[in-house]
Design an enzyme around this catalytic site. Structure first.
Site, PDB file in Angstrom:
ATOM      1  N   ASP A 278       0.842  -1.196   0.000  1.00  0.00           N
ATOM      2  CA  ASP A 278       0.000   0.000   0.000  1.00  0.00           C
ATOM      3  C   ASP A 278       0.881   1.251   0.000  1.00  0.00           C
ATOM      4  OD1 ASP A 278      -2.419   1.409   0.111  1.00  0.00           O
ATOM      5  OD2 ASP A 278      -2.389   1.494   2.301  1.00  0.00           O
TER       6      ASP A 278
ATOM      7  N   GLY B  17      -9.031   5.540   3.156  1.00  0.00           N
ATOM      8  CA  GLY B  17      -9.676   6.213   4.270  1.00  0.00           C
ATOM      9  C   GLY B  17     -11.086   5.723   4.506  1.00  0.00           C
ATOM     10  N   GLY B  18     -11.312   4.438   4.276  1.00  0.00           N
ATOM     11  CA  GLY B  18     -12.662   3.889   4.376  1.00  0.00           C
ATOM     12  C   GLY B  18     -13.239   3.917   5.777  1.00  0.00           C
TER      13      GLY B  18
ATOM     14  N   HIS C 123      -7.689  10.025   4.862  1.00  0.00           N
ATOM     15  CA  HIS C 123      -6.957   9.030   5.644  1.00  0.00           C
ATOM     16  C   HIS C 123      -7.004   9.367   7.139  1.00  0.00           C
ATOM     17  CE1 HIS C 123      -4.714   8.353   1.737  1.00  0.00           C
ATOM     18  NE2 HIS C 123      -4.861   7.107   2.145  1.00  0.00           N
TER      19      HIS C 123
END
Length: 275
Positions: A82, A203-204, A174
């Site tokens: 990531d 940033g879920g 985020h």
């Protein structure tokens, strides 16, 4: 099962009307718990090693841990780099057996982002590895501000880079510790109308759960990155364990207390992305 590439789990998700959780891992204990949760739900999962994790633990160690978990799991597991911000990180991840990389050129000018991402996507594909890119810029809570994704630029980015998934900036941030105001669904629809590339929300954790579910089951958003929401469970559980057991000092005993709460929290996340 063997490790899966990002494309191998996102294409069925797009066709089937669900999304896959990209869980941000910081160590063996949380990664193992997340795989256990995915197996319990019968769902694919994306294990992610981000910059913070890589600063704490060398990338080859992450490769070995993720490989061990993925190859012994009963569901497809993607092992994902990531926010790789340079070619060296991406190259090492591929050499260490990651099945997917994200090259993050979102701070670059558009032309440079496209050129760099296209080159790294080609490198990844040559090795049988998937590649995610980012267009627009997803900011950070109490840090850099976001820059929203332009739909026309997103279409060009997807077309010219050949990425397997595209992270977009549509109101997400985020490191949010509480649910925010929600995502710009009109912008998401405008982007989706111009490209068939699976979309990713970083940033879920800051996206309201109801909206996460709606987008996962009714849009081209096929991957939600979830980190802060699960880290909060991690931290709260450690505090509770130590408060209840003031004489406990053994690392294994302390961290073992995290397993069941993390499994349950991750199961809730995974379930919320499916019909």
């Amino acid at each position: 099962m063997t490790r899966a590439t990002l494309s191998e789990v996102l294409q069925p998700a797009m066709a089937g009307g669900y999304a896959v959780a990209g869980v941000v891992c910081l160590g063996w204990e949380d990664a193992r718990a997340y795989v256990t949760a995915a197996e319990a739900e019968g769902a694919p999962l994306i294990l992610q090693a981000g910059p913070g994790a890589r600063a704490h633990t060398p990338l080859p160690v992450w490769g070995a841990m993720f490989r061990e978990l993925a190859e012994n799991a009963s569901v497809p597991i993607v092992t994902h780099l990531d926010h790789g911000t340079d070619e060296e990180d991406c190259r090492i991840a591929i050499e260490e057996g990651f099945s997917s990389i994200m090259y993050d050129g979102s701070r670059l000018a558009l032309e440079d982002n496209i050129a760099q991402t296209a080159r790294l996507a080609e490198m990844a594909h040559a090795a049988g590895v998937s590649c995610e890119g980012e267009i627009g810029f997803v900011g950070y809570a109490a840090g850099e501000a976001s820059r929203g994704t332009d739909p026309e630029e997103a279409a060009r980015f997807a077309r010219e880079t050949g990425v397997d998934a595209m992270a977009i900036s549509v109101g997400n941030t985020h490191l949010q510790t509480t649910a925010g105001d929600g995502l710009d669904e009109a912008r998401i629809a405008a982007i989706a109308a111009l490209t068939a590339t699976p979309l990713v929300i970083h940033g879920g954790s800051g996206v309201p759960h109801e909206q996460r579910h709606r987008l996962a089951t009714g849009s081209s958003v096929c991957k939600f990155n979830i980190g802060t929401e699960l880290r909060q469970i991690f931290g709260a559980t450690i505090r509770q364990t130590l408060a209840a057991n003031p004489d406990m000092y053994d690392r294994i005993g302390i961290l073992s207390s995290l397993h069941d709460p993390l499994v349950q929290a991750a199961r809730t996340v995974i379930r919320g992305l499916r019909p």
